[in-house]
Design an enzyme around this catalytic site. Structure first.
Site, PDB file in Angstrom:
ATOM      1  N   CYS A 158       0.797  -1.408   0.045  1.00 60.81           N
ATOM      2  CA  CYS A 158      -0.052  -0.052  -0.218  1.00 60.81           C
ATOM      3  C   CYS A 158       0.835   1.155  -0.050  1.00 60.81           C
ATOM      4  O   CYS A 158       0.389   2.303  -0.324  1.00 60.81           O
ATOM      5  CB  CYS A 158      -0.759  -0.006   1.138  1.00 60.81           C
ATOM      6  SG  CYS A 158      -2.077  -1.351   1.088  1.00 60.81           S
ATOM      7  N   HIS A 182      -6.270   4.943  -1.648  1.00 62.92           N
ATOM      8  CA  HIS A 182      -6.940   5.730  -0.649  1.00 62.92           C
ATOM      9  C   HIS A 182      -6.235   7.008  -1.206  1.00 62.92           C
ATOM     10  O   HIS A 182      -5.050   6.955  -1.714  1.00 62.92           O
ATOM     11  CB  HIS A 182      -6.580   5.477   0.591  1.00 62.92           C
ATOM     12  CG  HIS A 182      -6.936   6.592   1.644  1.00 62.92           C
ATOM     13  ND1 HIS A 182      -6.329   7.411   1.944  1.00 62.92           N
ATOM     14  CD2 HIS A 182      -8.155   6.376   2.649  1.00 62.92           C
ATOM     15  CE1 HIS A 182      -7.018   8.291   2.989  1.00 62.92           C
ATOM     16  NE2 HIS A 182      -8.138   7.669   3.157  1.00 62.92           N
ATOM     17  N   VAL A 184      -4.614   9.471   0.266  1.00 63.04           N
ATOM     18  CA  VAL A 184      -3.176   9.872   0.636  1.00 63.04           C
ATOM     19  C   VAL A 184      -2.065   9.045   0.059  1.00 63.04           C
ATOM     20  O   VAL A 184      -1.037   9.148   0.029  1.00 63.04           O
ATOM     21  CB  VAL A 184      -2.859   9.759   2.234  1.00 63.04           C
ATOM     22  CG1 VAL A 184      -3.640  10.412   3.172  1.00 63.04           C
ATOM     23  CG2 VAL A 184      -2.907   8.363   2.551  1.00 63.04           C
ATOM     24  N   LYS A 185      -2.477   7.682  -0.737  1.00 62.83           N
ATOM     25  CA  LYS A 185      -1.670   7.025  -1.406  1.00 62.83           C
ATOM     26  C   LYS A 185      -1.193   7.708  -2.861  1.00 62.83           C
ATOM     27  O   LYS A 185      -1.717   8.681  -3.048  1.00 62.83           O
ATOM     28  CB  LYS A 185      -2.105   5.709  -1.544  1.00 62.83           C
ATOM     29  CG  LYS A 185      -2.605   4.926  -0.080  1.00 62.83           C
ATOM     30  CD  LYS A 185      -1.601   4.692   0.615  1.00 62.83           C
ATOM     31  CE  LYS A 185      -1.951   4.572   2.210  1.00 62.83           C
ATOM     32  NZ  LYS A 185      -2.714   3.463   2.287  1.00 62.83           N
ATOM     33  N   HIS A 186      -0.517   6.935  -3.571  1.00 61.98           N
ATOM     34  CA  HIS A 186       0.257   7.463  -4.698  1.00 61.98           C
ATOM     35  C   HIS A 186      -0.769   8.049  -5.724  1.00 61.98           C
ATOM     36  O   HIS A 186      -0.697   9.112  -6.472  1.00 61.98           O
ATOM     37  CB  HIS A 186       1.320   6.693  -5.320  1.00 61.98           C
ATOM     38  CG  HIS A 186       2.389   6.345  -4.567  1.00 61.98           C
ATOM     39  ND1 HIS A 186       2.119   5.319  -3.473  1.00 61.98           N
ATOM     40  CD2 HIS A 186       3.686   6.710  -4.487  1.00 61.98           C
ATOM     41  CE1 HIS A 186       3.310   5.002  -2.583  1.00 61.98           C
ATOM     42  NE2 HIS A 186       4.160   5.785  -3.265  1.00 61.98           N
TER      43      HIS A 186
END
Ligand SMILES: *Cc1c(COP(=O)(O)O)cnc(C)c1O
Length: 382
Positions: A158, A182, A184-186
């Site tokens: 993740c 999500h 906040v992910k890349h």
């Protein structure tokens, strides 16, 4: 805050072409489980060097699907590093199995292969590695251990989409690899996730699992009529929509550029922090590239300054520092239900006192990095 905008530790970027891609699906016949899901699965699995991609409604759903595909039974054990988001261990519990918490190495906070052998029992079924902060774990060493003991190797990736180990992409390094989308992910789909595997049977199993355990065997349907389906095992509604997949496809095109920018930002931090006493960035391991979901430093407590005082000073200066993570084994739920306790996993527990995540996302300006470092120096005092 001196009039400056708050700098969050992580943030999505949505461009006009992302919005256009989503609107196009909204005007089409399919909102969920149509052509965009399959297209997104193919695009991500191509990118990550895996044969199959199974899109699901979150990274957590992906971890759950991975555990279900391994057919865990109550009493089975899965080794999980304690330095991770709780969902990694929760997925094991969802299937009635028991997470066994492993320590990490102090330099990179990746699961320590040397500590794993002593945790293996005759109930151990799998090891989950976490690519903490975006750096691939030691899959070569982990694979040697899991192969010797006949265990599955699962990657909670993740943090690490787009990273590599020995030139091989995250997604091709474990039996099952889980990504999160999500915000906040890349790259993001609002909520979403995907599991990579080369194993056709595991992929089929996860496709059923995300759809109530319903068999999607088209031949069977054609034989009996289009109304026919069978629920062959217990599953969930963990489907990703076409709306989300269109957003993901559009975001994926920008991922290589965003990874470059994240690495650039990490380079600036490394350079600017090199001479600051009391601050130590995590170690980079040889032979791998980093996806930099997080930029984590350790704050050495001295002269009344601790991670907590530095954190508070940064926050009041408008810098969105964070802490990733409270070791999972000291969350009250695990202490209560699995009799885990503080004092049992020393390296991760010590790290937890010192770690601080500085803002890291591809939308940061160079001047944001300068401001973070400036405020960090001020917070450390002299
Ligand atoms: C984000 C994350 C998850 C969960 O992903 P969701 O998409 O939020 O469900 C699991 N493990 C780790 C390490 C994560 O960072």
């Amino acid at each position: 805050m001196e009039g400056d905008a708050f700098i969050p530790y992580g943030r999505q970027q949505i461009d006009d072409d992302d919005i256009d891609a989503v609107v196009e699906v909204l005007r089409s016949d399919w909102l969920t489980t149509g052509p965009k899901v399959a297209e997104f699965e193919e695009a991500v699995s191509d990118f990550a060097g895996a044969r199959h991609g199974v899109a699901v409604s979150s990274g957590t759903a992906g971890l759950h699907a991975a555990m279900a595909a391994l057919d865990l039974e109550p009493g089975d054990e899965v080794i999980v590093p304690t330095m991770t988001f709780a969902a990694t261990a929760n997925a094991v519990v969802f299937q009635g199995a028991t997470p066994v918490f492993a320590d990490v190495d102090s330099g990179a906070l990746l699961v320590d292969p040397n500590g794993i052998a002593s945790l293996i029992t005759d109930r151990t079924r799998a090891v989950i590695a976490v690519d903490y902060a975006g750096q691939p774990a030691d899959y070569t060493e982990l694979r040697a251990i899991t192969a010797e003991h006949g265990l599955a190797l699962v990657s909670d990736a993740c943090h690490s989409i787009g990273a590599t180990l020995a030139g091989r992409s995250v997604g091709s390094l474990a039996d099952l690899t889980v990504f999160s989308f999500h915000p906040v992910k890349h790259i993001t789909t609002g909520e979403g996730g995907m599991v990579m595997t080369d194993d056709r049977a595991l992929a089929d199993r996860m496709r059923r699992f995300r759809n109530h355990g319903i068999s999607t065997d088209h031949h069977q349907r054609a034989e009996v009529g289009t109304w026919f389906y069978e629920m062959v095992e217990l599953g969930y509604n963990y489907r990703l929509t076409d709306i989300q997949s269109a957003l993901g496809l559009s975001q994926l095109q920008k991922l290589p550029r965003w990874l470059d920018r994240r690495n650039q930002i990490a380079g600036m931090y490394r350079e600017r922090l090199a001479d600051i006493r009391g601050i130590a960035p995590l170690e980079m391991r040889p032979d791998r590239s980093h996806a930099y979901h997080l930029y984590v430093v350790r704050v050495a407590a001295k002269a009344g300054k601790t991670r907590d005082t530095v954190f508070a000073a940064l926050r009041s200066a408008g810098v969105g520092a964070n802490v990733h993570y409270i070791p999972v084994h000291i969350h009250p739920y695990y202490e209560r239900e699995f009799s885990t306790a503080k004092g049992s996993i020393p390296v991760a527990e010590q790290a937890y006192e010192e770690i601080l995540s500085l803002p890291m996302h591809h939308g940061l300006e160079d001047s944001d990095v300068d401001r973070v470092v400036h405020e960090l120096v001020r917070a450390l005092g002299s």
